[in-house]
Motif scaffolding. Sequence first.
Motif, PDB file in Angstrom:
ATOM      1  N   LYS A 106     -16.809 -70.975 -23.708  1.00 37.21           N
ATOM      2  CA  LYS A 106     -16.198 -71.269 -25.005  1.00 37.21           C
ATOM      3  C   LYS A 106     -17.137 -72.012 -25.959  1.00 37.21           C
ATOM      4  CE  LYS A 106     -11.343 -71.195 -23.585  1.00 37.21           C
ATOM      5  NZ  LYS A 106     -11.567 -70.259 -22.533  1.00 37.21           N
ATOM      6  N   GLU A 107     -18.352 -72.240 -25.543  1.00 38.03           N
ATOM      7  CA  GLU A 107     -19.379 -72.808 -26.410  1.00 38.03           C
ATOM      8  C   GLU A 107     -20.735 -72.369 -25.866  1.00 38.03           C
ATOM      9  OE1 GLU A 107     -19.824 -77.178 -24.252  1.00 38.03           O
ATOM     10  OE2 GLU A 107     -18.916 -77.018 -26.235  1.00 38.03           O
ATOM     11  N   LYS A 108     -21.735 -72.428 -26.708  1.00 38.37           N
ATOM     12  CA  LYS A 108     -23.042 -71.955 -26.275  1.00 38.37           C
ATOM     13  C   LYS A 108     -23.636 -72.877 -25.218  1.00 38.37           C
ATOM     14  CE  LYS A 108     -24.338 -69.565 -30.531  1.00 38.37           C
ATOM     15  NZ  LYS A 108     -25.310 -69.499 -31.653  1.00 38.37           N
ATOM     16  N   PRO A 109     -24.173 -72.305 -24.139  1.00 34.38           N
ATOM     17  CA  PRO A 109     -24.899 -73.118 -23.158  1.00 34.38           C
ATOM     18  C   PRO A 109     -26.260 -73.505 -23.733  1.00 34.38           C
ATOM     19  CG  PRO A 109     -25.086 -70.809 -22.583  1.00 34.38           C
ATOM     20  CD  PRO A 109     -24.169 -70.879 -23.778  1.00 34.38           C
ATOM     21  N   ASP A 110     -26.947 -74.394 -23.058  1.00 32.59           N
ATOM     22  CA  ASP A 110     -28.303 -74.753 -23.484  1.00 32.59           C
ATOM     23  C   ASP A 110     -29.280 -73.628 -23.212  1.00 32.59           C
ATOM     24  OD1 ASP A 110     -27.800 -77.515 -24.306  1.00 32.59           O
ATOM     25  OD2 ASP A 110     -27.417 -77.884 -22.178  1.00 32.59           O
ATOM     26  N   LEU A 111     -28.950 -72.811 -22.204  1.00 27.25           N
ATOM     27  CA  LEU A 111     -29.901 -71.797 -21.761  1.00 27.25           C
ATOM     28  C   LEU A 111     -29.168 -70.724 -20.975  1.00 27.25           C
ATOM     29  CD1 LEU A 111     -33.090 -71.539 -21.756  1.00 27.25           C
ATOM     30  CD2 LEU A 111     -33.020 -72.556 -19.480  1.00 27.25           C
ATOM     31  N   VAL A 128     -23.041 -61.724 -20.234  1.00 29.08           N
ATOM     32  CA  VAL A 128     -23.490 -62.812 -21.099  1.00 29.08           C
ATOM     33  C   VAL A 128     -22.486 -63.043 -22.227  1.00 29.08           C
ATOM     34  CG1 VAL A 128     -25.294 -63.534 -22.708  1.00 29.08           C
ATOM     35  CG2 VAL A 128     -25.901 -62.538 -20.496  1.00 29.08           C
ATOM     36  N   LYS A 129     -21.999 -61.970 -22.829  1.00 29.73           N
ATOM     37  CA  LYS A 129     -20.981 -62.108 -23.860  1.00 29.73           C
ATOM     38  C   LYS A 129     -19.740 -62.817 -23.314  1.00 29.73           C
ATOM     39  CE  LYS A 129     -21.976 -57.966 -26.675  1.00 29.73           C
ATOM     40  NZ  LYS A 129     -22.145 -58.613 -27.978  1.00 29.73           N
ATOM     41  N   MET A 130     -19.272 -62.371 -22.161  1.00 26.60           N
ATOM     42  CA  MET A 130     -18.091 -62.972 -21.543  1.00 26.60           C
ATOM     43  C   MET A 130     -18.329 -64.443 -21.214  1.00 26.60           C
ATOM     44  SD  MET A 130     -15.070 -63.144 -20.234  1.00 26.60           S
ATOM     45  CE  MET A 130     -14.419 -61.480 -20.344  1.00 26.60           C
ATOM     46  N   GLY A 131     -19.498 -64.733 -20.655  1.00 22.25           N
ATOM     47  CA  GLY A 131     -19.797 -66.113 -20.282  1.00 22.25           C
ATOM     48  C   GLY A 131     -19.809 -67.055 -21.466  1.00 22.25           C
ATOM     49  N   ILE A 132     -20.463 -66.628 -22.544  1.00 22.38           N
ATOM     50  CA  ILE A 132     -20.598 -67.510 -23.711  1.00 22.38           C
ATOM     51  C   ILE A 132     -19.310 -67.571 -24.522  1.00 22.38           C
ATOM     52  CG2 ILE A 132     -21.800 -67.804 -25.917  1.00 22.38           C
ATOM     53  CD1 ILE A 132     -24.316 -66.681 -24.559  1.00 22.38           C
ATOM     54  N   ARG A 133     -18.692 -66.437 -24.772  1.00 25.07           N
ATOM     55  CA  ARG A 133     -17.534 -66.398 -25.670  1.00 25.07           C
ATOM     56  C   ARG A 133     -16.220 -66.775 -25.009  1.00 25.07           C
ATOM     57  NH1 ARG A 133     -20.173 -66.718 -30.340  1.00 25.07           N
ATOM     58  NH2 ARG A 133     -21.212 -64.787 -30.974  1.00 25.07           N
ATOM     59  N   ILE A 187     -26.405 -74.318 -18.046  1.00 24.58           N
ATOM     60  CA  ILE A 187     -27.099 -73.035 -17.925  1.00 24.58           C
ATOM     61  C   ILE A 187     -26.125 -71.957 -17.460  1.00 24.58           C
ATOM     62  CG2 ILE A 187     -28.927 -71.759 -16.747  1.00 24.58           C
ATOM     63  CD1 ILE A 187     -30.508 -74.321 -16.528  1.00 24.58           C
ATOM     64  N   LEU A 188     -26.138 -70.836 -18.164  1.00 27.16           N
ATOM     65  CA  LEU A 188     -25.400 -69.643 -17.748  1.00 27.16           C
ATOM     66  C   LEU A 188     -26.364 -68.723 -17.014  1.00 27.16           C
ATOM     67  CD1 LEU A 188     -22.873 -67.770 -17.873  1.00 27.16           C
ATOM     68  CD2 LEU A 188     -23.780 -66.904 -20.046  1.00 27.16           C
ATOM     69  N   VAL A 189     -25.963 -68.256 -15.843  1.00 27.64           N
ATOM     70  CA  VAL A 189     -26.808 -67.403 -15.005  1.00 27.64           C
ATOM     71  C   VAL A 189     -26.165 -66.036 -14.852  1.00 27.64           C
ATOM     72  CG1 VAL A 189     -27.719 -67.066 -12.671  1.00 27.64           C
ATOM     73  CG2 VAL A 189     -27.863 -69.314 -13.751  1.00 27.64           C
ATOM     74  N   THR A 190     -26.979 -64.995 -14.982  1.00 25.78           N
ATOM     75  CA  THR A 190     -26.522 -63.630 -14.743  1.00 25.78           C
ATOM     76  C   THR A 190     -27.638 -62.848 -14.057  1.00 25.78           C
ATOM     77  OG1 THR A 190     -25.365 -61.756 -15.754  1.00 25.78           O
ATOM     78  CG2 THR A 190     -27.281 -62.629 -16.944  1.00 25.78           C
ATOM     79  N   ASN A 191     -27.414 -61.563 -13.809  1.00 26.72           N
ATOM     80  CA  ASN A 191     -28.461 -60.697 -13.235  1.00 26.72           C
ATOM     81  C   ASN A 191     -28.055 -59.243 -13.420  1.00 26.72           C
ATOM     82  OD1 ASN A 191     -26.493 -60.162 -11.301  1.00 26.72           O
ATOM     83  ND2 ASN A 191     -27.802 -60.589  -9.539  1.00 26.72           N
ATOM     84  N   ASP A 192     -28.814 -58.327 -12.819  1.00 29.43           N
ATOM     85  CA  ASP A 192     -28.369 -56.924 -12.814  1.00 29.43           C
ATOM     86  C   ASP A 192     -28.233 -56.377 -11.404  1.00 29.43           C
ATOM     87  OD1 ASP A 192     -30.904 -56.188 -11.896  1.00 29.43           O
ATOM     88  OD2 ASP A 192     -31.426 -54.986 -13.643  1.00 29.43           O
ATOM     89  N   ASP A 193     -28.603 -57.161 -10.391  1.00 37.69           N
ATOM     90  CA  ASP A 193     -28.484 -56.710  -9.004  1.00 37.69           C
ATOM     91  C   ASP A 193     -27.089 -56.953  -8.428  1.00 37.69           C
ATOM     92  OD1 ASP A 193     -31.091 -55.710  -8.648  1.00 37.69           O
ATOM     93  OD2 ASP A 193     -31.873 -57.736  -8.381  1.00 37.69           O
ATOM     94  N   GLY A 194     -26.230 -57.610  -9.193  1.00 35.58           N
ATOM     95  CA  GLY A 194     -24.876 -57.884  -8.731  1.00 35.58           C
ATOM     96  C   GLY A 194     -24.723 -59.303  -8.239  1.00 35.58           C
ATOM     97  N   ILE A 195     -23.509 -59.808  -8.290  1.00 31.79           N
ATOM     98  CA  ILE A 195     -23.270 -61.220  -8.026  1.00 31.79           C
ATOM     99  C   ILE A 195     -23.511 -61.617  -6.575  1.00 31.79           C
ATOM    100  CG2 ILE A 195     -20.790 -61.000  -7.542  1.00 31.79           C
ATOM    101  CD1 ILE A 195     -20.526 -63.622  -9.333  1.00 31.79           C
ATOM    102  N   THR A 196     -23.483 -60.661  -5.653  1.00 32.71           N
ATOM    103  CA  THR A 196     -23.726 -60.996  -4.247  1.00 32.71           C
ATOM    104  C   THR A 196     -25.194 -60.849  -3.855  1.00 32.71           C
ATOM    105  OG1 THR A 196     -23.176 -58.735  -3.553  1.00 32.71           O
ATOM    106  CG2 THR A 196     -21.381 -60.357  -3.572  1.00 32.71           C
TER     107      THR A 196
END
Length: 254
Positions: free
Chosen positions: A87-92, A78-83, A6-15
């Motif tokens: 280097k491969e698509k996560p499941d989610l 998300v682009k950076m995380g996946i590409r 699983i790749l996790v992101t947000n918009d409130d910032g990483i902290t």
Amino acid sequence: MKKLKILVTNDDGITAPGIYALAKELQKIADVTVVAPLTEQSAVGHAITMKNPLRLKDIIINNEFFGYAFDGTPADCVKMGIRNILKEKPDLVISGINNGANTAINIIYSGTVSGAREAAIMDVPSIAVSVTSHEPKTYDIAAQIAAEYAIKVFKNPLPNGTLLNINVPNCSKEEIKGHIVTKQGKSKWDDEYEERIDPMGKKYYWLKGDWIELDNSIDYDHFATQQNYVSLTPIHFDLTDYENLTFVKKYYLD
């Protein structure tokens, strides 16, 4: 069942505490990679960065590597995380946990929803998760709900291009009345830029407004959360108004 990636992101910032709670809960069921904005990116919508260089930074929390901070938008992350990183698509991909509801017209502005939408564009199943308060009582309930639906979405993927937008009411677990599938509501902000004067006597402007509730049924996301239901809304990035294709053809074509 295999262990998810699983790749996790947000918009409130990483902290932000919401993404930390989400990542820690998901680690119980998945290999989790966090790629999130270096700074808060609330209400940036689906912006991507095209003309500025972007930098990646390792983030250490409690003496442990937590994830990567990227000085772009949620969609950039998300682009950076996946590409680049996985280097491969996560499941989610899961975006959140956001402070404040991402319901009704707010969905259009939301960086949190846009992070999940970017994953959907890239053909990766995705979820956006928010708590309906800017000062949540807890993130634990929303994190547990996100993990629950992560498994469900993995086992029964939504069609390509569709993400699941989850909004969790800001109440105790016992006060939640249930989970309900909803439509995006029409409620919106009636806002304007208020003129103010800074200490140097110069004008500046600050956005303010009132929330206009236009929905009155738990069939709609915002109203449902106000009645203490967890709202589940499938969202697609196709913005075509299919109901009015005929209208446009009839009245706007010579």
